[in-house]
Design a protein around this motif. Structure first.
Motif, PDB file in Angstrom:
ATOM      1  N   VAL A 372      37.994  48.788  56.315  1.00  0.00           N
ATOM      2  CA  VAL A 372      38.534  48.970  57.656  1.00  0.00           C
ATOM      3  C   VAL A 372      38.940  47.626  58.247  1.00  0.00           C
ATOM      4  CG1 VAL A 372      37.157  51.044  58.065  1.00  0.00           C
ATOM      5  CG2 VAL A 372      36.216  48.810  58.665  1.00  0.00           C
ATOM      6  N   SER A 373      39.706  47.667  59.329  1.00  0.00           N
ATOM      7  CA  SER A 373      40.173  46.438  59.978  1.00  0.00           C
ATOM      8  C   SER A 373      38.994  45.554  60.356  1.00  0.00           C
ATOM      9  CB  SER A 373      40.976  46.765  61.237  1.00  0.00           C
ATOM     10  OG  SER A 373      42.182  47.405  60.889  1.00  0.00           O
ATOM     11  N   GLY A 374      39.141  44.263  60.132  1.00  0.00           N
ATOM     12  CA  GLY A 374      38.092  43.317  60.477  1.00  0.00           C
ATOM     13  C   GLY A 374      37.021  43.172  59.418  1.00  0.00           C
ATOM     14  N   THR A 375      37.170  43.879  58.309  1.00  0.00           N
ATOM     15  CA  THR A 375      36.187  43.810  57.222  1.00  0.00           C
ATOM     16  C   THR A 375      36.860  43.342  55.945  1.00  0.00           C
ATOM     17  OG1 THR A 375      34.824  45.576  58.162  1.00  0.00           O
ATOM     18  CG2 THR A 375      34.547  45.124  55.818  1.00  0.00           C
ATOM     19  N   GLU A 376      36.322  42.308  55.347  1.00  0.00           N
ATOM     20  CA  GLU A 376      36.774  41.846  54.040  1.00  0.00           C
ATOM     21  C   GLU A 376      35.870  42.438  52.963  1.00  0.00           C
ATOM     22  OE1 GLU A 376      38.008  37.472  53.905  1.00  0.00           O
ATOM     23  OE2 GLU A 376      36.570  37.543  55.571  1.00  0.00           O
ATOM     24  N   SER A 377      36.418  42.686  51.793  1.00  0.00           N
ATOM     25  CA  SER A 377      35.613  43.235  50.699  1.00  0.00           C
ATOM     26  C   SER A 377      35.985  42.583  49.373  1.00  0.00           C
ATOM     27  CB  SER A 377      35.802  44.755  50.590  1.00  0.00           C
ATOM     28  OG  SER A 377      37.125  45.071  50.212  1.00  0.00           O
ATOM     29  N   ARG A 378      34.981  42.462  48.513  1.00  0.00           N
ATOM     30  CA  ARG A 378      35.181  41.993  47.148  1.00  0.00           C
ATOM     31  C   ARG A 378      34.350  42.873  46.228  1.00  0.00           C
ATOM     32  NH1 ARG A 378      33.039  36.149  46.660  1.00  0.00           N
ATOM     33  NH2 ARG A 378      33.837  36.369  44.535  1.00  0.00           N
ATOM     34  N   VAL A 379      34.796  43.030  44.999  1.00  0.00           N
ATOM     35  CA  VAL A 379      34.000  43.660  43.947  1.00  0.00           C
ATOM     36  C   VAL A 379      33.810  42.604  42.871  1.00  0.00           C
ATOM     37  CG1 VAL A 379      33.877  45.475  42.220  1.00  0.00           C
ATOM     38  CG2 VAL A 379      34.863  45.973  44.462  1.00  0.00           C
ATOM     39  N   ILE A 380      32.544  42.255  42.600  1.00  0.00           N
ATOM     40  CA  ILE A 380      32.276  41.158  41.669  1.00  0.00           C
ATOM     41  C   ILE A 380      31.451  41.630  40.484  1.00  0.00           C
ATOM     42  CG2 ILE A 380      32.338  39.467  43.541  1.00  0.00           C
ATOM     43  CD1 ILE A 380      29.210  39.303  43.168  1.00  0.00           C
ATOM     44  N   ALA A 388      35.824  41.114  39.946  1.00  0.00           N
ATOM     45  CA  ALA A 388      36.123  42.067  38.876  1.00  0.00           C
ATOM     46  C   ALA A 388      37.609  42.413  38.897  1.00  0.00           C
ATOM     47  CB  ALA A 388      35.285  43.322  39.057  1.00  0.00           C
ATOM     48  N   GLU A 389      38.137  42.723  37.753  1.00  0.00           N
ATOM     49  CA  GLU A 389      39.526  43.155  37.650  1.00  0.00           C
ATOM     50  C   GLU A 389      39.657  44.563  38.232  1.00  0.00           C
ATOM     51  OE1 GLU A 389      42.157  41.409  36.590  1.00  0.00           O
ATOM     52  OE2 GLU A 389      40.829  39.678  36.341  1.00  0.00           O
ATOM     53  N   PRO A 390      40.862  44.951  38.683  1.00  0.00           N
ATOM     54  CA  PRO A 390      41.057  46.316  39.184  1.00  0.00           C
ATOM     55  C   PRO A 390      40.570  47.346  38.165  1.00  0.00           C
ATOM     56  CG  PRO A 390      42.980  44.985  39.673  1.00  0.00           C
ATOM     57  CD  PRO A 390      42.086  44.139  38.799  1.00  0.00           C
ATOM     58  N   LEU A 393      33.957  47.980  36.998  1.00  0.00           N
ATOM     59  CA  LEU A 393      32.766  48.238  37.790  1.00  0.00           C
ATOM     60  C   LEU A 393      32.134  46.931  38.233  1.00  0.00           C
ATOM     61  CD1 LEU A 393      30.969  50.652  38.701  1.00  0.00           C
ATOM     62  CD2 LEU A 393      29.581  50.222  36.677  1.00  0.00           C
ATOM     63  N   GLY A 394      31.696  46.876  39.490  1.00  0.00           N
ATOM     64  CA  GLY A 394      31.041  45.669  39.991  1.00  0.00           C
ATOM     65  C   GLY A 394      30.318  45.929  41.300  1.00  0.00           C
ATOM     66  N   GLU A 395      29.633  44.887  41.805  1.00  0.00           N
ATOM     67  CA  GLU A 395      28.916  45.014  43.073  1.00  0.00           C
ATOM     68  C   GLU A 395      29.857  44.745  44.232  1.00  0.00           C
ATOM     69  OE1 GLU A 395      25.041  43.254  45.520  1.00  0.00           O
ATOM     70  OE2 GLU A 395      25.822  42.163  43.779  1.00  0.00           O
ATOM     71  N   LEU A 396      29.736  45.553  45.298  1.00  0.00           N
ATOM     72  CA  LEU A 396      30.578  45.396  46.470  1.00  0.00           C
ATOM     73  C   LEU A 396      29.984  44.352  47.408  1.00  0.00           C
ATOM     74  CD1 LEU A 396      33.057  46.506  48.059  1.00  0.00           C
ATOM     75  CD2 LEU A 396      31.432  47.993  49.255  1.00  0.00           C
TER      76      LEU A 396
END
Length: 553
Positions: A372-380, A388-390, A393-396
């Motif tokens: 959502v707006s104002g939230t950054e996210s990564r999957v590692i 992680a590549e598209p 599986l990884g941790e959010l």
């Protein structure tokens, strides 16, 4: 390009004050048997705020709230916000062992509760069991001095009589009348959006719940902004009615409630979910947005004998998570409504990803939407810490304005959860699709999800080990059609001890929340545990639990 949605950051109490000034006679809150206008809610909250001040509550003091959905819950909720206190909503399903820990840990000074549902849950009895010293409190109305909770000074029955250790509703109201109403407004005007508004206790991988420190900005800007961005609300405003029967102490329901209050809409709820009352309420108020959240609640509506999808054509949005097959079925029954999928957590003050307005029906059924707006996210990659590549599986990881300040009185676990760059490590496994959509795949932590409630295995294990006959306990999840999964315990007994599985289950009842009580107990000897390296192999235990349940069927 900008989405065109503006989010608002204001003190929590101002949400109610503003709507009461704009729409004083509109129904703000409706139960199956009674309703309250915005003016009535604000007046009640101010009277409760006067009572809190009379009991010595100062800005920054902690006020606990222990009750189910009720007018008293809303009055206490906004009363604490208006005087600049830190609100601590307590899970109404907590029992004595859990309550005694949280009330003490949260440094609650005044605890607001009720006798209104004593037939179902007797909070007076539960609190007396959790704090035995209450029985010795003979001076009614005088500050408590409990060795089990040194900060707790008063327990107030917002509905109920006085008794040893408890301030009754009449006495509380009389004390409040000694405080000028202007003092409430003076305190409200001094509140900053960066002040702590509440402590939300959430279960983690530790033996006790952790308290998330949430600012006024996090809870108001997040609740209002996410809804405005992702949910297609009907016009005109006075036609908006939001139905959500889940408990308001839970962040999932809290954010829907605050969004409704901020809009000046009508919020429909109940003390507990009942299919008959739910159908009648949704129909009577022509609910435009329904928030069952989980399939167990949604099925309570869909499977009711009086359910008629054609009669609910006024529903334009449904906020729901569940298996894709079930979400497709719901969309088929409500083709006129946008299904909103997503994921959230207390540490982020609610949703951190939701289905965008432009998503297709299939996308809404198969993923949790986008950040959502104002939230950054990564999957590692949990091993390397690299992105992680598209599709992998990884941790959010998350960060943004709605994120908690930290865990109350727990700098070590705050440092474990939030890294030096400000990223919150959720412990949840996701896949990020090439277009940015997030797909939930499970929990990196040893956590169960029972009907939407987080249940850390270690918490149940620690309690089981308080039984004198239990030497070792391991708790795992077993699939369940209604609650998604339920706890099952494997237990090793102290040498020479004799106890049955039902006796251990009975030992848990009434002491820990019902959703945490193991549905089955299986015994192991010291040589029968499946081991992985130096630890018990819970993958094998989960497999065994499933096989045993299939054999019983």
């Amino acid at each position: 390009m900008s989405s065109g949605v503006f989010t608002e950051s204001l003190p929590l109490g101002d949400l109610l004050v503003r709507s009461a000034l704009r729409h004083p006679d509109r129904v703000a809150l409706a139960f199956p048997d009674r309703e309250y206008t915005y003016r009535e809610l604000l007046d009640s909250a101010v009277e409760t705020a006067r009572g809190l001040i009379a009991l010595g509550i100062r800005p920054g003091d902690h006020v606990g709230l222990l009750m189910p959905n009720s007018p008293e819950f809303v009055e206490g909720y906004f009363a604490a916000a208006l005087v600049g206190a830190v609100l601590v909503p307590l899970n109404a399903r907590f029992r004595s062992a859990e309550l005694s820990y949280v009330v003490d840990h949260a440094e609650i000074a005044v605890l607001l509760t009720t006798d209104s549902i004593a037939g179902r849950t007797d909070f007076r009895a539960i609190l007396t069991d959790g704090f035995p010293s209450i029985k010795g409190s003979e001076r009614r109305g005088e500050p408590l001095e409990l060795p089990e909770a040194e900060h707790l000074r008063h327990i107030v029955m917002l509905r109920g009589e006085s008794s040893a250790g408890f301030v009754g509703a009449q006495e509380f109201a009389a004390a409040g009348r000694t405080v000028e109403t202007d003092e409430v407004w003076r305190r409200r005007e001094r509140i900053r959006v960066r002040d702590i508004a509440m402590i939300l206790y959430t279960s983690g991988t530790t033996a006790h719940p952790k308290g998330c420190l949430i600012t006024h900005e996090s809870i108001t800007r997040g609740s209002v902004g996410r809804a405005a961005e992702n949910i297609p609300f009907v016009e005109p405003l006075e036609d908006r009615a939001i139905w959500c029967p889940l408990p308001l102490f839970h962040i999932a329901s809290m954010q829907s409630f605050l969004s409704s209050i901020a809009q000046g809409a009508t919020f429909l709820t109940d003390v507990f979910f009942d299919g008959d009352r739910a159908i009648a309420q949704i129909t009577r108020y022509r609910a435009t947005s329904i928030w069952p959240w989980f399939m167990a609640t949604m099925n309570g509506v869909l499977n009711h004998p009086d359910f008629d999808a054609a009669a609910l054509a006024h529903v334009t949005s449904i906020i729901l998570v569940g298996p894709p097959s079930e979400l497709r079925r719901v969309q088929g029954l409500f083709p006129q409504a946008a299904l909103i999928n997503g994921s959230g957590m207390s540490e982020m003050a609610g949703y951190y990803c939701m289905s965008p307005l432009e998503d297709t029906a299939e996308q809404r059924a198969t993923n949790a939407g986008k950040a959502v707006s104002g939230t950054e996210s990564r999957v590692i990659d949990p091993e390397t810490g690299l992105d992680a590549e598209p599709g992998e599986l990884g941790e959010l990881l998350l960060r943004g304005y709605s994120m908690m300040v930290g865990y109350f009185k727990d700098p070590e676990r705050t440092a474990e959860a939030v890294d030096t760059e400000g990223w919150l490590h959720t412990g949840d496994l996701f896949r990020r699709e090439a277009d940015g959509h997030l797909v939930y795949e499970g929990r990196l932590k040893d956590m169960l999800k029972v009907g939407g409630e987080n249940v850390p295995a270690v918490e149940v294990e620690a309690f089981l080990c308080t039984h004198p006959a239990v030497l070792l306990a391991e708790v795992v999840a077993r699939p369940d059609d209604r609650l998604d999964e339920v706890p099952v315990a494997f237990v090793e007994l102290v040498e020479g001890a004799m106890v049955t599985d039902e006796e251990i289950i009975e030992y848990c009842r009434g002491k820990i929340s019902s959703f945490k009580v193991p549905r089955a107990v299986f015994f192991k000897t010291s040589t029968e545990w499946p081991m992985s390296s130096t630890k018990v192999d819970k993958v094998s235990l989960r497999r065994e639990a499933l096989e045993r349940s299939m054999q019983n069927v």
